[in-house]
Design a protein around this motif. Sequence first.
Motif, PDB file in Angstrom:
ATOM      1  N   TYR A  32       0.652  -1.282   0.057  1.00 46.37           N
ATOM      2  CA  TYR A  32       0.503  -0.149  -0.129  1.00 46.37           C
ATOM      3  C   TYR A  32       0.812   1.373  -0.305  1.00 46.37           C
ATOM      4  CZ  TYR A  32      -4.711  -2.137   0.528  1.00 46.37           C
ATOM      5  OH  TYR A  32      -5.629  -2.350   0.223  1.00 46.37           O
ATOM      6  N   HIS A  47      -8.453  -0.747  -4.253  1.00 46.64           N
ATOM      7  CA  HIS A  47      -8.217  -1.688  -3.508  1.00 46.64           C
ATOM      8  C   HIS A  47      -6.820  -2.578  -3.698  1.00 46.64           C
ATOM      9  CE1 HIS A  47     -11.826  -0.368  -1.130  1.00 46.64           C
ATOM     10  NE2 HIS A  47     -12.500  -0.810  -3.105  1.00 46.64           N
ATOM     11  N   SER A  49      -5.970  -6.684  -1.947  1.00 48.72           N
ATOM     12  CA  SER A  49      -7.062  -7.631  -1.303  1.00 48.72           C
ATOM     13  C   SER A  49      -5.860  -8.767  -1.421  1.00 48.72           C
ATOM     14  CB  SER A  49      -7.400  -8.264  -1.604  1.00 48.72           C
ATOM     15  OG  SER A  49      -7.859  -8.825  -2.797  1.00 48.72           O
ATOM     16  N   GLN A  50      -6.109  -8.984   0.227  1.00 50.39           N
ATOM     17  CA  GLN A  50      -4.923 -10.171   0.257  1.00 50.39           C
ATOM     18  C   GLN A  50      -5.303 -11.760   1.123  1.00 50.39           C
ATOM     19  OE1 GLN A  50      -0.761 -11.147   0.315  1.00 50.39           O
ATOM     20  NE2 GLN A  50      -1.976 -13.118   0.320  1.00 50.39           N
ATOM     21  N   ILE A  61      -8.062  -5.866   3.967  1.00 46.96           N
ATOM     22  CA  ILE A  61      -8.160  -5.332   2.765  1.00 46.96           C
ATOM     23  C   ILE A  61      -7.780  -3.677   3.822  1.00 46.96           C
ATOM     24  CG2 ILE A  61     -10.540  -5.139   3.066  1.00 46.96           C
ATOM     25  CD1 ILE A  61     -10.737  -4.667  -0.358  1.00 46.96           C
ATOM     26  N   ASN A  62      -7.966  -2.935   2.163  1.00 48.84           N
ATOM     27  CA  ASN A  62      -7.629  -1.226   3.496  1.00 48.84           C
ATOM     28  C   ASN A  62      -8.441  -1.005   4.137  1.00 48.84           C
ATOM     29  OD1 ASN A  62      -8.465  -1.368   0.420  1.00 48.84           O
ATOM     30  ND2 ASN A  62      -7.722   1.090   0.386  1.00 48.84           N
ATOM     31  N   LEU A  76      -5.111  -2.811   8.884  1.00 45.43           N
ATOM     32  CA  LEU A  76      -6.163  -3.592   7.991  1.00 45.43           C
ATOM     33  C   LEU A  76      -6.744  -4.272   8.633  1.00 45.43           C
ATOM     34  CD1 LEU A  76      -2.925  -5.084   6.219  1.00 45.43           C
ATOM     35  CD2 LEU A  76      -4.371  -3.395   4.762  1.00 45.43           C
ATOM     36  N   GLY A  83     -17.623  -9.293   1.278  1.00 42.70           N
ATOM     37  CA  GLY A  83     -16.880  -8.095   1.714  1.00 42.70           C
ATOM     38  C   GLY A  83     -17.139  -6.883   3.069  1.00 42.70           C
ATOM     39  N   PHE A  98     -15.462  -4.639  -2.700  1.00 48.42           N
ATOM     40  CA  PHE A  98     -14.258  -5.605  -3.298  1.00 48.42           C
ATOM     41  C   PHE A  98     -15.134  -6.277  -3.710  1.00 48.42           C
ATOM     42  CE2 PHE A  98     -13.464  -9.155  -0.501  1.00 48.42           C
ATOM     43  CZ  PHE A  98     -12.349  -9.523  -0.750  1.00 48.42           C
ATOM     44  N   HIS A 101     -12.283  -7.715  -6.421  1.00 47.68           N
ATOM     45  CA  HIS A 101     -11.798  -8.852  -5.395  1.00 47.68           C
ATOM     46  C   HIS A 101     -11.934 -10.470  -5.172  1.00 47.68           C
ATOM     47  CE1 HIS A 101      -8.815  -5.734  -4.956  1.00 47.68           C
ATOM     48  NE2 HIS A 101     -10.082  -4.858  -5.699  1.00 47.68           N
ATOM     49  N   SER A 102     -13.763 -10.053  -4.805  1.00 47.07           N
ATOM     50  CA  SER A 102     -13.632 -11.616  -4.653  1.00 47.07           C
ATOM     51  C   SER A 102     -14.434 -11.988  -5.371  1.00 47.07           C
ATOM     52  CB  SER A 102     -15.238 -11.122  -3.789  1.00 47.07           C
ATOM     53  OG  SER A 102     -16.042 -10.534  -3.970  1.00 47.07           O
ATOM     54  N   CYS A 113      -3.308 -12.560  -4.134  1.00 44.15           N
ATOM     55  CA  CYS A 113      -2.944 -11.097  -4.038  1.00 44.15           C
ATOM     56  C   CYS A 113      -3.974 -10.404  -5.274  1.00 44.15           C
ATOM     57  CB  CYS A 113      -1.736 -10.521  -3.583  1.00 44.15           C
ATOM     58  SG  CYS A 113      -1.978  -9.112  -3.142  1.00 44.15           S
TER      59      CYS A 113
END
Length: 268
Positions: A32, A47, A49-50, A61-62, A76, A83, A98, A101-102, A113
């Motif tokens: 980040y 975003h 994500s990990q 996520i942030n 985090l 989400g 999210f 990402h999801s 990631c």
Amino acid sequence: MSTAEQQIPAPVPASTQEQSEWDLRVELAAVYRLVAHFRMTDLIFSHISQRLPGDEPRFLINPYGLLFEEITASNLVEVGLDGELFTPSEYRVNPAGFVIHSAIHAARPDAHCVLHTHSRNGCAVAAQKNGLQPVNQTSMEFYNRIAYHDYEGVALNDAEKVRLVADLGDKNAMILRNHGLLTVGDSARRTFLRMFYLERACEMQVAAQSTGQELIVPSPEVCEHTARQLNNENRVGETDDHDNSDNWDLAWTALLRLVDRIAPDYRS
């Protein structure tokens, strides 16, 4: 250990699992800060994500509302595939952010990631009909190795997930047309390095186009050969290629030294 690291001691996890999760938090927080340092942010509206280890899907996520330069390992937030907060936190999350990402985390177990940006040069290339072109060595890392997804509006619709993951397929980089850039990887560090060079390739393309001169495009054979070199996809008989498998680790170690100098609080 640097002086900066000594000044900000990290919390001491109580178990091996906690240590593993804390290490992931520290690495993601570093990413980040690097995205902020290299000016790839969009205020609070993108975003990284990990995935966390374990049988139940959990992701870091942030926190919604914080700038990337404010992210630390401890602030985090942990969310599920929907989400929503997985564990209590003093911070809000943005479930809508999210969606992309999801979808990728659910479809790609190897995508630990996911990094998504709305950078100036990335969006400029995302607006071009022909997308990323092999007009510089950096862009050739992605030759025939980048996916495209057509714009459908702000990514809030779950129905778009199916089309997005189908377009991504097994690739590790994607241009979201009229939107931005996306990279995935088996670690936050590899995902960042992939994004760094995708962003740099877009920057070089926009700069070259701004000259108004006709651009040189190498042959497909040269582009493919260069892509294999840059991705360390050596083939038997290609004696001019060398093992570059440690390049990414060396680059990441150097980047950590940078973050420790400019933003040592990321480890807190």
